[in-house]
Design an enzyme around this catalytic site. Structure first.
Site, PDB file in Angstrom:
ATOM      1  N   CYS A   1      33.186  -2.361  16.107  1.00  0.00           N
ATOM      2  CA  CYS A   1      31.757  -2.064  16.159  1.00  0.00           C
ATOM      3  C   CYS A   1      31.491  -0.729  16.845  1.00  0.00           C
ATOM      4  O   CYS A   1      31.649   0.325  16.242  1.00  0.00           O
ATOM      5  CB  CYS A   1      31.024  -3.226  16.829  1.00  0.00           C
ATOM      6  SG  CYS A   1      29.239  -3.206  16.586  1.00  0.00           S
TER       7      CYS A   1
ATOM      8  N   HIS B   1      33.253  -7.855  14.428  1.00  0.00           N
ATOM      9  CA  HIS B   1      33.862  -8.249  15.705  1.00  0.00           C
ATOM     10  C   HIS B   1      34.917  -9.342  15.490  1.00  0.00           C
ATOM     11  O   HIS B   1      34.656 -10.517  15.745  1.00  0.00           O
ATOM     12  CB  HIS B   1      32.795  -8.766  16.666  1.00  0.00           C
ATOM     13  CG  HIS B   1      31.956  -7.713  17.303  1.00  0.00           C
ATOM     14  ND1 HIS B   1      32.354  -7.025  18.423  1.00  0.00           N
ATOM     15  CD2 HIS B   1      30.741  -7.231  16.968  1.00  0.00           C
ATOM     16  CE1 HIS B   1      31.418  -6.163  18.774  1.00  0.00           C
ATOM     17  NE2 HIS B   1      30.424  -6.264  17.895  1.00  0.00           N
TER      18      HIS B   1
ATOM     19  N   GLU C   1      37.235 -10.081  17.302  1.00  0.00           N
ATOM     20  CA  GLU C   1      37.570 -10.674  18.610  1.00  0.00           C
ATOM     21  C   GLU C   1      36.600 -11.766  19.034  1.00  0.00           C
ATOM     22  O   GLU C   1      36.893 -12.532  19.972  1.00  0.00           O
ATOM     23  CB  GLU C   1      37.615  -9.583  19.696  1.00  0.00           C
ATOM     24  CG  GLU C   1      36.270  -9.085  20.194  1.00  0.00           C
ATOM     25  CD  GLU C   1      35.579  -8.051  19.312  1.00  0.00           C
ATOM     26  OE1 GLU C   1      34.589  -7.439  19.756  1.00  0.00           O
ATOM     27  OE2 GLU C   1      36.046  -7.856  18.160  1.00  0.00           O
TER      28      GLU C   1
END
Length: 282
Positions: free
Chosen positions: A101, A195, A197
């Site tokens: 991002c 994202h 993660e």
């Protein structure tokens, strides 16, 4: 393997996130890296706050990750300028370089591209129907991804002009650049606008963080109670992934529910770091 995690947020935002989730975005990212590879050791630095990272410091690492951030890459303010300057240093170091991002946006600006507010609006919670380009289908960053997939996301900005030597590897209807590779200086950057993660619990925290804006300005939810119910259900699903009723209600498939599928690009980048370390040692 030593990995440097660069937290993209200013102190106020980091601490707000800690109150919501018990950890900062940088700490959460480091946790994901270390769960994917228990031999990874992470150091977290916060370049938004001060200039404290230079090329001499970078030399000890096998790779560098930049997290997401609430900043905007087009803001002409020191916390942004510091990170763009550092991204240039990372490119020059030749270290494997990855970003989610904000991390992608900083790398794009550092390499000469442009980021603007996306007139199509914010992607929040998820990027839906992300598609690999022809280049993406053969790119090592995306090994294990299907041609079309959903992924966690939150962003209102996107890349409007690519830097030189950039290749788009994924896109969707909201943003023409959902993932890319940039070759600049001595380095190669892999990055995603989404994202990988994020857990479902992270998505819930993100919804709460943007709550007033999502209700009053963007109409994603009608009331605070509606938003809170949605967020709580995501947390339940994180703890009880067999709750098919919740997954069905929110159209959440394996791309979002299974960490091994959510985190594909990060796992592939760690493999890339190991290959580069072996190549440089030969």
């Amino acid at each position: 393997m030593e990995i440097l995690v660069l937290e993209g947020n200013i102190a106020e935002v980091r601490e707000h996130n800690r109150r919501l989730t018990g950890r900062t975005p940088g700490e959460a990212y480091a946790d994901v890296l270390q769960k994917l590879d228990p031999l990874v050791r992470c150091e977290i630095l916060c370049p938004a706050d001060r200039d404290d990272v230079g090329l001499d410091h970078l030399a000890r690492y096998r790779g560098v990750v930049i997290t997401g951030s609430a900043l905007n890459a087009y803001q002409d303010i020191p916390p942004v300028q510091r990170q763009v300057k550092l991204a240039l240093q990372i490119f020059e170091s030749g270290l494997p370089f990855f970003g989610s991002c904000w991390g992608l946006q900083v790398a794009v600006v550092a390499a000469g591209g442009e980021v603007i507010r996306n007139e199509r609006g914010r992607e929040v919670g998820y990027s839906r129907a992300v598609q690999l380009t022809e280049a993406g289908r053969g790119h090592p960053m995306h090994v294990g991804r299907p041609q079309v997939f959903d992924t966690p996301a939150v962003h209102s900005d996107h890349v409007s002009r690519l830097p030189e030597n950039a290749v788009v590897t994924a896109f969707n209807e909201v943003s023409e650049v959902q993932a890319l590779e940039i070759r600049h200086g001595n380095g190669v950057f892999w990055g995603v606008q989404y994202h990988p993660e994020f857990s479902l619990r992270d998505i819930a925290a993100t919804l709460r963080r943007y709550g007033p804006r999502l209700i009053k300005e963007e109409g994603s939810f009608q009331t605070v109670d509606e938003l809170e119910t949605y967020a709580r259900n995501l947390e339940i699903l994180e703890d009880m992934p067999d709750r098919k009723d919740i997954a069905w209600q929110y159209a959440l498939g394996a791309d979002l529910l299974d960490p091994s599928r959510r985190q594909v690009e990060i796992r592939n980048w760690l493999d890339h770091c190991r290959r580069e370390a072996l190549r440089n040692a030969a």
